[in-house]
Structure formats: structure tokens, C-alpha cells
Design a protein around this motif. Structure first.
Motif, short mmCIF file in Angstrom:
data_model
loop_
_atom_site.label_atom_id
_atom_site.label_comp_id
_atom_site.label_asym_id
_atom_site.label_seq_id
_atom_site.Cartn_x
_atom_site.Cartn_y
_atom_site.Cartn_z
N SER A 34 86.66 -69.55 -56.15
CA SER A 34 87.56 -68.52 -57.03
C SER A 34 88.32 -69.63 -57.84
O SER A 34 88.75 -70.80 -57.30
CB SER A 34 88.41 -67.91 -55.97
OG SER A 34 89.14 -68.64 -55.22
N VAL A 74 94.00 -67.65 -61.22
CA VAL A 74 94.33 -66.99 -62.61
C VAL A 74 95.33 -67.35 -63.55
O VAL A 74 96.56 -67.54 -63.17
CB VAL A 74 94.73 -65.31 -62.44
CG1 VAL A 74 95.00 -64.62 -63.49
CG2 VAL A 74 93.55 -64.70 -61.39
N GLU A 96 88.84 -61.66 -71.19
CA GLU A 96 88.82 -60.63 -69.91
C GLU A 96 88.43 -61.46 -68.67
O GLU A 96 88.96 -61.06 -67.79
CB GLU A 96 88.17 -59.45 -70.28
CG GLU A 96 86.48 -59.68 -70.54
CD GLU A 96 85.73 -59.68 -69.08
OE1 GLU A 96 86.12 -59.33 -68.11
OE2 GLU A 96 84.81 -60.20 -69.19
N GLU A 97 87.34 -62.48 -68.72
CA GLU A 97 87.19 -63.08 -67.48
C GLU A 97 88.30 -63.94 -66.65
O GLU A 97 88.31 -64.30 -65.69
CB GLU A 97 85.94 -63.90 -67.61
CG GLU A 97 86.07 -65.19 -68.47
CD GLU A 97 85.63 -65.02 -70.01
OE1 GLU A 97 85.64 -65.66 -70.52
OE2 GLU A 97 85.72 -63.66 -70.34
N GLN A 98 89.21 -64.21 -67.69
CA GLN A 98 90.19 -65.09 -66.80
C GLN A 98 91.33 -64.26 -66.24
O GLN A 98 92.25 -64.75 -65.59
CB GLN A 98 91.18 -65.82 -67.99
CG GLN A 98 90.66 -67.10 -68.27
CD GLN A 98 91.48 -67.98 -69.03
OE1 GLN A 98 91.28 -67.93 -70.47
NE2 GLN A 98 92.29 -68.84 -68.56
N TYR A 99 91.17 -63.00 -66.26
CA TYR A 99 92.04 -61.94 -65.50
C TYR A 99 91.63 -61.79 -63.82
O TYR A 99 92.18 -61.18 -63.30
CB TYR A 99 92.20 -60.61 -66.09
CG TYR A 99 93.06 -60.55 -67.35
CD1 TYR A 99 94.07 -60.13 -67.43
CD2 TYR A 99 92.57 -61.11 -68.73
CE1 TYR A 99 95.06 -59.98 -68.53
CE2 TYR A 99 93.29 -60.99 -69.84
CZ TYR A 99 94.65 -60.46 -69.63
OH TYR A 99 95.29 -60.37 -70.98
N TYR A 100 90.28 -62.26 -63.73
CA TYR A 100 89.97 -61.85 -62.22
C TYR A 100 89.70 -63.57 -61.80
O TYR A 100 89.14 -64.43 -62.60
CB TYR A 100 88.56 -61.31 -62.32
CG TYR A 100 88.60 -60.01 -63.13
CD1 TYR A 100 89.56 -58.97 -62.67
CD2 TYR A 100 88.29 -60.06 -64.60
CE1 TYR A 100 89.95 -57.83 -63.55
CE2 TYR A 100 88.38 -58.73 -65.12
CZ TYR A 100 88.97 -57.74 -64.85
OH TYR A 100 89.12 -56.71 -65.61
N SER A 101 89.96 -63.64 -60.63
CA SER A 101 89.78 -65.14 -59.82
C SER A 101 88.26 -65.26 -59.77
O SER A 101 88.07 -66.59 -59.59
CB SER A 101 90.57 -65.00 -58.34
OG SER A 101 89.98 -63.80 -57.76
N HIS A 102 87.51 -64.44 -59.69
CA HIS A 102 85.92 -64.62 -59.61
C HIS A 102 85.22 -64.13 -61.07
O HIS A 102 83.91 -64.16 -61.02
CB HIS A 102 85.30 -63.88 -58.71
CG HIS A 102 85.44 -64.27 -57.04
ND1 HIS A 102 86.85 -64.03 -56.58
CD2 HIS A 102 85.17 -65.60 -56.46
CE1 HIS A 102 86.69 -64.76 -55.21
NE2 HIS A 102 85.69 -65.51 -55.36
N GLY A 103 86.13 -64.24 -62.06
CA GLY A 103 85.53 -64.25 -63.37
C GLY A 103 84.47 -65.24 -63.97
O GLY A 103 85.05 -66.52 -63.56
N ILE A 145 91.73 -57.29 -72.23
CA ILE A 145 91.49 -56.22 -71.20
C ILE A 145 91.86 -55.01 -72.11
O ILE A 145 91.16 -53.77 -71.57
CB ILE A 145 92.12 -56.37 -70.10
CG1 ILE A 145 93.69 -56.42 -70.22
CG2 ILE A 145 91.75 -57.44 -69.18
CD1 ILE A 145 94.59 -56.60 -69.07
#
Length: 398
Positions: free
Chosen positions: A302, A305, A314-321, A349
């Protein structure tokens, strides 16, 4: 009678609590309290089916004892509350306080200076001249390298919530014990890691050059080239938007430097107008690699963030993006958009739900169609629809 006096006291104290710290005359307090008490007594009388004349009789008793109640209430208020006139003396005619905290009015006089003092020498070589910047995790000083006799920037790791220092006594940091000490040590490792990353790219025209890094005073330091300039964020705030052609031209050397960083398996993850410096010669320099990450491990572990709203995809808003060069490309295009329009882009987002982005041409801004197409592609909400590498981006706008 005792019951009435007690009831009256309760009523006026309740009202006083509601209006506490407000400058309301006690006569008005007494009248309001009496009126409030009467209304309550009427309601109680209706509930218990008392006659209205009994209610008036009780209220008249309340009115008779009101002077004594006022005296008691004034004493209670005076004993438990600060003097309003004294508080108002702390405010100027515009209503602005001339102190930061009423309860600690000597705070400013007793404040301990934690900045390194002028002429402090580090490593028997680097001399502190003045403070030029400060954030939650570090202080940046203007300094001098005695070995080469040139001006430098010195970045000190100083996370305010985890350390203390009185530089009139010592330059050493005192670290708060317990869990915060562990967090402090982890942060210091990341700080030194940032320096190690940047030393790999010395000489790159689009990056600030790191010349040295070391530990001293129970903390860590990064020695960097001193840049005579202003961040894009400050430039836009002070001057306004920039011509699109000029922005793309100035960004190309920075993009080439980012391409080299990506080829080494790293992504910046924090590109925005406040992390790019407009230097006196008109060039752009990318700063602050504190959030840089090895993207070759994407999907295997992970990621913290880290984001700036409007510039983070948008992928940076999630720890597993799934993050990669396309992540930096989105942020870079969002930064270019701000330079050209003077506006912060809509959050990624939010655009994912409903995309209402207004592109430069729709805002009446002159821009080559190829540049606007590049921005649209680079800021596509879906990572797979963006440029997948900085080389691809550069080739598109050549």
C-alpha cells in the motif's frame, strides 16, 4: 418563600449561563429572568391545574426577592468570569485581538525561538543566515557554504508536533517520548531518503540540486542550491495567469527531468504549483521529493495517501490505487491548467461522478489545439486513457 427564592435563583443563573461572556446589563438580565420565570410558572400552573391568580401571586413574590437574587447572581458571575472590560482592552478599535491567547497574555513575551540562530555553523562548513520558509515538518534557511563561498538553501527536519527546542540554550532538538518518538524517527528516515533520491539527479535542469545531507543537532539537514525565484502558486496569486505557450515551453525541461526520474522507477506524487519554482531566468524547477515512491512495487504494497485537491488523480485517493508515471502526468497537466487559467481544476473524484471541467478555450483563453488536447488526455479521469509515460507526453506536444 425559601422555595420561591431557590426557584428564582435557578432561573436567573440559567439565564446568566446562556448569556455569559456577553456584555448585557444586569437590569436587563433581571427583567428577562423574571419574564422567563413567569412563563415557566404559567406552564407549570397549567400542567398542575393551578389558578392563574396563584401563578401571579407566586411571580409577585419572585419580583420582590429579585434584588437579593441579582446581588447573589452578580457575585457568582464576578467570581467565575473574567472581567469583560479587561477582555475588551485586549482588542483594538477594529475588533482584532492584539494577543493570541487571553488566558496566556504573556505568551508572546515568553515564546521560545526554535529557529537556528544567525551565524550558527553546521558541519563546520554551512552557516545559517536567515529563515526563508517553514512548514509543518521542516524549516528552510538561506545560508552560506564557507568552502565554496556561495549562497545555499538549508532544509532542516523539524516536525513541530514532535519536537521542542530553545536555540538560546542549544541547537539540539528535544524529541517528545513515546509513540511520537517512533513517528519522528520514521519521518527523519524519509527526509534523508528524499535527499538520497535527489542526489541521483544532480545537474538535471528541471530539478533543484541537492549538494549534501547529514545528521546533526539530533535532526537531519539537506543542503540545496539556492533558487532566486518564486513558486508558481505565489506567482499566480501575485501576478495572475500565464500565456499557454510560455508555460509549455518552460515545462519541457522539467518534463524531461521527470522522465529520467520515472525511468529510475520513481514517481514524485506531489506535483502542484506550490512545488514548482519559477526561477529568475524564467525556468521551472521541481521541488520537494518527500512523497516520492518506488512505483515498481505498485500493487504489492500500500502507498500512503498523499494528495492535493485539484491536482491529485483519482488513484491517489486510495492506498492501493495503481500509481505510476500517469499519476505525475495528471498532476503536471493540472498544474499547467492552473498556470494558464488561474483556476484550480475540479477534483478528480468529483469528475469521476460528473465531469464539468471547463477547458482553457471554453474560458476564452488562447491556446494551441494540440496543447489543449494534451491537457485533456493527461487529465483524463481514467489512468488507462492518459499518457502512460512522460516521453509519450513530450512527443505529443513536439
Amino acid at each position: 418563600m425559601i422555595i420561591i427564592i431557590a426557584w428564582s435563583l435557578i432561573i436567573i443563573i440559567i439565564y446568566d449561563c446562556i448569556s455569559k461572556r456577553k456584555k448585557i446589563s444586569w437590569l436587563k438580565n433581571a427583567v428577562n429572568a423574571n419574564a422567563s420565570g413567569f412563563i415557566i410558572l404559567v406552564l407549570v400552573g397549567i400542567f398542575f391545574k393551578y389558578k392563574l391568580k396563584d401563578v401571579f401571586l407566586i411571580n409577585s413574590y419572585l419580583s420582590l426577592v429579585m434584588p437579593s437574587i441579582i446581588i447573589v447572581s452578580i457575585f457568582v458571575y464576578w467570581f467565575n468570569h473574567p472581567n469583560i472590560d479587561e477582555i475588551e482592552k485586549k482588542y483594538d478599535k477594529d475588533g482584532k485581538s492584539d494577543m493570541k491567547n487571553y488566558e496566556n497574555e504573556n505568551f508572546e513575551n515568553n515564546r521560545v525561538d526554535y529557529h537556528l540562530q544567525e551565524n550558527t555553523t553546521l558541519r563546520n562548513r554551512y552557516v545559517i543566515c536567515s529563515v526563508i520558509g517553514e512548514g509543518g515538518f521542516g524549516i528552510t534557511y538561506k545560508g552560506k557554504d564557507n568552502q565554496w563561498n556561495n549562497v545555499i538553501a538549508i532544509k532542516e527536519y523539524y516536525p513541530k508536533d514532535y519536537v521542542q527546542r530553545n536555540t538560546s540554550v542549544s541547537a539540539d532538538l528535544s524529541i517528545i517520548s513515546g509513540e511520537k518518538k517512533m513517528i519522528y524517527e520514521q519521518g527523519k528516515k524519509r527526509f534523508l531518503k528524499e535527499a538520497a533520491i535527489m542526489t541521483k539527479f544532480v545537474g538535471e535542469p528541471g530539478l533543484v540540486a541537492v549538494e549534501d545531507c547529514f545528521e546533526e543537532n539530533n535532526t537531519a539537514y539537506i543542503i540545496m542550491e539556492y533558487l532566486d525565484g518564486i513558486t508558481l502558486k505565489e506567482y499566480i496569486k501575485q501576478v495572475g495567469k500565464m500565456p499557454s505557450e510560455k508555460v509549455f515551453a518552460a515545462m519541457k525541461p522539467l518534463m524531461q527531468s521527470l522522465s529520467l526520474i520515472h525511468q529510475n522507477g520513481l514517481i514524485h506524487r506531489d506535483i502542484s504549483p506550490d512545488n514548482i519554482m519559477l526561477v529568475a531566468d524564467g525556468s521551472f524547477k521541481l521541488l520537494d521529493f518527500g512523497a516520492a515512491k518506488d512505483y515498481s512495487m505498485a500493487g504489492k504494497e500500500s502507498m500512503t495517501v498523499v494528495l492535493k485537491r485539484g491536482y491529485a488523480p483519482e488513484e491517489q485517493y486510495y492506498s492501493h490505487g495503481l500509481q505510476g508515471p500517469w499519476t505525475d502526468i495528471y498532476a503536471l497537466c493540472a498544474t499547467i491548467y492552473t498556470c494558464i487559467t488561474g483556476l484550480v481544476p475540479d477534483e478528480s473524484i468529483q469528475r469521476e461522478i460528473k465531469d464539468e471541467m471547463r477547458w482553457p478555450s471554453a474560458l476564452g483563453i488562447e491556446i494551441y489545439p494540440i496543447y489543449e488536447q494534451a491537457l485533456r488526455k493527461g487529465m483524463n479521469v481514467l489512468p488507462k486513457n492518459r499518457f502512460q509515460s512522460m516521453e509519450e507526453f513530450l512527443q505529443f506536444i513536439q
